[in-house]
Design a protein around this motif. Structure first.
Motif, PDB file in Angstrom:
ATOM      1  N   ALA A 162     -43.406 -29.780 -20.407  1.00 38.12           N
ATOM      2  CA  ALA A 162     -43.648 -28.548 -21.417  1.00 38.12           C
ATOM      3  C   ALA A 162     -44.335 -29.191 -22.585  1.00 38.12           C
ATOM      4  CB  ALA A 162     -42.494 -27.976 -21.694  1.00 38.12           C
ATOM      5  N   ASP A 163     -44.214 -30.179 -22.972  1.00 36.62           N
ATOM      6  CA  ASP A 163     -44.816 -30.776 -24.316  1.00 36.62           C
ATOM      7  C   ASP A 163     -46.133 -31.373 -23.926  1.00 36.62           C
ATOM      8  OD1 ASP A 163     -42.631 -29.964 -25.719  1.00 36.62           O
ATOM      9  OD2 ASP A 163     -41.537 -32.090 -25.475  1.00 36.62           O
ATOM     10  N   LEU A 164     -46.247 -32.214 -22.758  1.00 36.67           N
ATOM     11  CA  LEU A 164     -47.318 -33.069 -22.622  1.00 36.67           C
ATOM     12  C   LEU A 164     -48.490 -32.401 -21.707  1.00 36.67           C
ATOM     13  CD1 LEU A 164     -45.335 -36.462 -21.913  1.00 36.67           C
ATOM     14  CD2 LEU A 164     -46.372 -35.555 -24.060  1.00 36.67           C
ATOM     15  N   LEU A 248     -34.728 -14.279 -24.656  1.00 31.47           N
ATOM     16  CA  LEU A 248     -33.802 -15.604 -25.217  1.00 31.47           C
ATOM     17  C   LEU A 248     -34.811 -16.037 -26.222  1.00 31.47           C
ATOM     18  CD1 LEU A 248     -31.883 -17.556 -24.655  1.00 31.47           C
ATOM     19  CD2 LEU A 248     -33.498 -18.817 -23.156  1.00 31.47           C
ATOM     20  N   LEU A 249     -36.208 -15.926 -26.085  1.00 33.66           N
ATOM     21  CA  LEU A 249     -37.309 -16.311 -27.250  1.00 33.66           C
ATOM     22  C   LEU A 249     -36.896 -15.395 -28.509  1.00 33.66           C
ATOM     23  CD1 LEU A 249     -39.555 -17.842 -28.188  1.00 33.66           C
ATOM     24  CD2 LEU A 249     -40.999 -16.292 -27.454  1.00 33.66           C
ATOM     25  N   GLN A 250     -36.429 -14.170 -28.123  1.00 30.27           N
ATOM     26  CA  GLN A 250     -36.516 -13.167 -29.575  1.00 30.27           C
ATOM     27  C   GLN A 250     -34.732 -13.696 -30.217  1.00 30.27           C
ATOM     28  OE1 GLN A 250     -39.011 -11.288 -29.953  1.00 30.27           O
ATOM     29  NE2 GLN A 250     -39.691 -12.075 -28.036  1.00 30.27           N
ATOM     30  N   LEU A 251     -34.093 -14.088 -29.476  1.00 25.19           N
ATOM     31  CA  LEU A 251     -32.738 -14.807 -30.066  1.00 25.19           C
ATOM     32  C   LEU A 251     -33.215 -15.774 -30.802  1.00 25.19           C
ATOM     33  CD1 LEU A 251     -29.775 -14.970 -30.109  1.00 25.19           C
ATOM     34  CD2 LEU A 251     -29.633 -16.234 -28.127  1.00 25.19           C
ATOM     35  N   TYR A 264     -47.867 -19.012 -24.279  1.00 30.10           N
ATOM     36  CA  TYR A 264     -47.170 -19.840 -23.360  1.00 30.10           C
ATOM     37  C   TYR A 264     -47.841 -19.653 -21.932  1.00 30.10           C
ATOM     38  CZ  TYR A 264     -43.372 -19.653 -26.769  1.00 30.10           C
ATOM     39  OH  TYR A 264     -42.617 -19.668 -27.751  1.00 30.10           O
ATOM     40  N   VAL A 265     -47.773 -20.775 -21.126  1.00 30.09           N
ATOM     41  CA  VAL A 265     -48.285 -21.114 -19.888  1.00 30.09           C
ATOM     42  C   VAL A 265     -47.749 -19.837 -18.975  1.00 30.09           C
ATOM     43  CG1 VAL A 265     -48.514 -22.255 -17.819  1.00 30.09           C
ATOM     44  CG2 VAL A 265     -48.936 -23.302 -20.091  1.00 30.09           C
ATOM     45  N   ASP A 266     -46.192 -19.738 -19.029  1.00 32.64           N
ATOM     46  CA  ASP A 266     -45.575 -18.937 -18.110  1.00 32.64           C
ATOM     47  C   ASP A 266     -44.115 -18.478 -18.805  1.00 32.64           C
ATOM     48  OD1 ASP A 266     -44.378 -21.137 -17.602  1.00 32.64           O
ATOM     49  OD2 ASP A 266     -45.206 -21.587 -15.640  1.00 32.64           O
ATOM     50  N   GLY A 267     -43.379 -17.825 -18.108  1.00 26.51           N
ATOM     51  CA  GLY A 267     -41.803 -17.821 -18.482  1.00 26.51           C
ATOM     52  C   GLY A 267     -41.171 -18.845 -18.756  1.00 26.51           C
ATOM     53  N   CYS A 268     -41.177 -19.928 -17.613  1.00 26.81           N
ATOM     54  CA  CYS A 268     -40.362 -21.051 -17.794  1.00 26.81           C
ATOM     55  C   CYS A 268     -40.866 -21.916 -19.012  1.00 26.81           C
ATOM     56  CB  CYS A 268     -40.930 -21.975 -16.495  1.00 26.81           C
ATOM     57  SG  CYS A 268     -39.664 -23.261 -16.233  1.00 26.81           S
ATOM     58  N   HIS A 269     -42.078 -21.994 -19.233  1.00 25.92           N
ATOM     59  CA  HIS A 269     -42.657 -22.655 -20.499  1.00 25.92           C
ATOM     60  C   HIS A 269     -41.782 -21.943 -21.748  1.00 25.92           C
ATOM     61  CE1 HIS A 269     -46.186 -23.755 -23.326  1.00 25.92           C
ATOM     62  NE2 HIS A 269     -45.088 -24.676 -23.393  1.00 25.92           N
ATOM     63  N   MET A 270     -41.774 -20.502 -21.925  1.00 22.29           N
ATOM     64  CA  MET A 270     -41.364 -19.781 -22.920  1.00 22.29           C
ATOM     65  C   MET A 270     -39.971 -19.924 -22.959  1.00 22.29           C
ATOM     66  SD  MET A 270     -41.086 -15.578 -23.142  1.00 22.29           S
ATOM     67  CE  MET A 270     -42.956 -15.094 -23.635  1.00 22.29           C
ATOM     68  N   CYS A 271     -39.116 -20.162 -21.972  1.00 21.09           N
ATOM     69  CA  CYS A 271     -37.707 -20.267 -21.951  1.00 21.09           C
ATOM     70  C   CYS A 271     -37.401 -21.391 -22.543  1.00 21.09           C
ATOM     71  CB  CYS A 271     -37.240 -20.207 -20.431  1.00 21.09           C
ATOM     72  SG  CYS A 271     -35.328 -20.546 -20.286  1.00 21.09           S
ATOM     73  N   PHE A 272     -38.214 -22.543 -22.103  1.00 18.62           N
ATOM     74  CA  PHE A 272     -37.842 -24.223 -22.570  1.00 18.62           C
ATOM     75  C   PHE A 272     -38.121 -24.146 -24.053  1.00 18.62           C
ATOM     76  CE2 PHE A 272     -38.859 -28.314 -23.421  1.00 18.62           C
ATOM     77  CZ  PHE A 272     -37.846 -29.046 -22.895  1.00 18.62           C
ATOM     78  N   ASP A 273     -39.095 -23.371 -24.256  1.00 13.02           N
ATOM     79  CA  ASP A 273     -39.343 -23.624 -26.072  1.00 13.02           C
ATOM     80  C   ASP A 273     -38.425 -22.707 -26.620  1.00 13.02           C
ATOM     81  OD1 ASP A 273     -41.218 -23.850 -28.482  1.00 13.02           O
ATOM     82  OD2 ASP A 273     -41.289 -21.754 -28.389  1.00 13.02           O
ATOM     83  N   ALA A 274     -37.870 -21.819 -26.131  1.00 14.21           N
ATOM     84  CA  ALA A 274     -36.608 -21.096 -26.896  1.00 14.21           C
ATOM     85  C   ALA A 274     -35.385 -21.988 -26.900  1.00 14.21           C
ATOM     86  CB  ALA A 274     -36.307 -19.829 -26.234  1.00 14.21           C
TER      87      ALA A 274
END
Length: 294
Positions: A162-164, A248-251, A264-274
């Motif tokens: 996600a980071d790199l 989850l991002l809103q939380l 974000y690239v996709d929902g997985c990327h969004m989830c991991f950032d949150a």
């Protein structure tokens, strides 16, 4: 992981009717003394399929590879999988992979697999994907994939990926990803609400997705963790299963998180950032720590 712990986990899971045990890493061949023991423990409780995933770094020559794989097959392994893509070939020469595939065919397994990871999509034009596809085609053209099941998969954007790697990929806004749901192709579960598998790491963390923990098998028996599992009692899984990564991002935002400005690239990327932000609020549910800060 100690062999004692591995044997305990497999023994406790056996009462649930294990269909397969998957041994990965990292690179499981780095633990050569442990690997056969885990396999024998699974064979002892009559697990139908025992799968080892590897990058093949140990297969410098076909004869070396045959020796390694015969030891595993004798211990009980019946499925071997090779990771073949631009990321792994940065460290493991393709010739080693050829030796591993040659040896696997000669030793004989129920199934031999090859998996290549792609960024964004199979046809996304980027150097990582071109190298991966060229390597897979080369191996096919040279006859190494005769009885091999080849999978081309999209890389999950969690952990260091996600980071790199996200800076190389096109992104979408939060609003565009509002309806995103977890892609079960990337999970060892049927859904977050109905487990069909879990992963256990060396610290005992029992996870359904990298970094999402439902208990610790060193602290509580695996049997009890699985018996008492209810996704509705898990603050992270409840949101992901019933709503998705956007909520989850809103939380995370309500707790002070400022999302990445590029989207974000996709929902997985969004989830991991949150989750990376939320881990300080949910330290028992968002483990291991190395998944987020390594």
């Amino acid at each position: 992981m100690s062999l004692e712990d591995a044997e305990k986990y497999i023994g406790e899971a056996a009462r649930f009717g294990i269909e397969w045990v998957w041994v990965g890493g990292g690179e499981p061949f780095l633990c050569r003394n442990l690997l056969p023991g885990i396999v024998r423990a699974a064979k002892k409780v009559v697990v139908p399929d025992i799968h080892v995933a590897t990058n093949g770094y140990w297969a410098e020559t076909p004869s070396m590879a045959i020796r390694e794989l015969r030891l595993l097959k004798d211990a009980g392994v019946n499925i071997i999988g090779l990771s073949i893509d631009a990321f792994h070939q940065g460290h493991t020469p393709l010739d080693y992979v050829k030796s591993a595939l040659t040896a696997a065919a000669r030793v004989g397994f129920k199934r031999i697999g090859a998996s290549g990871q792609f960024l964004s999509s199979l046809d996304f034009n980027i150097s990582f994907n071109r190298v991966t596809e060229n390597n897979l085609k080369l191996l096919e053209e040279e006859g190494y994939f005769g009885s091999v099941q080849v999978k081309r998969e999209i890389l999950r954007l969690s952990g260091r990926a996600a980071d790199l790697l996200s800076p190389y990929l096109p992104t979408r806004s939060e609003e565009e990803l509002k309806g995103a749901k977890c892609d079960v192709r990337w999970l060892p579960v049927e859904s977050h609400g109905k487990l069909r598998a879990v992963e256990i790491d060396w610290e005992g963390n029992v996870t359904t997705c990298p970094g999402i923990c439902i208990g610790n098998a060193k602290e509580t028996s695996l049997s009890k963790i699985l018996d008492e599992f209810d996704y509705r009692q898990h603050p992270i899984l409840r949101i992901l299963e019933d709503h998705g990564p956007h909520l989850l991002l809103q939380l995370a935002k309500r707790k002070g998180h400022t999302p990445v400005g590029t989207g974000y690239v996709d929902g997985c990327h969004m989830c991991f950032d949150a989750r990376k932000y939320l881990m300080k609020f949910y330290p028992r549910q968002l483990r291991p720590v190395t998944c987020y800060i390594e």
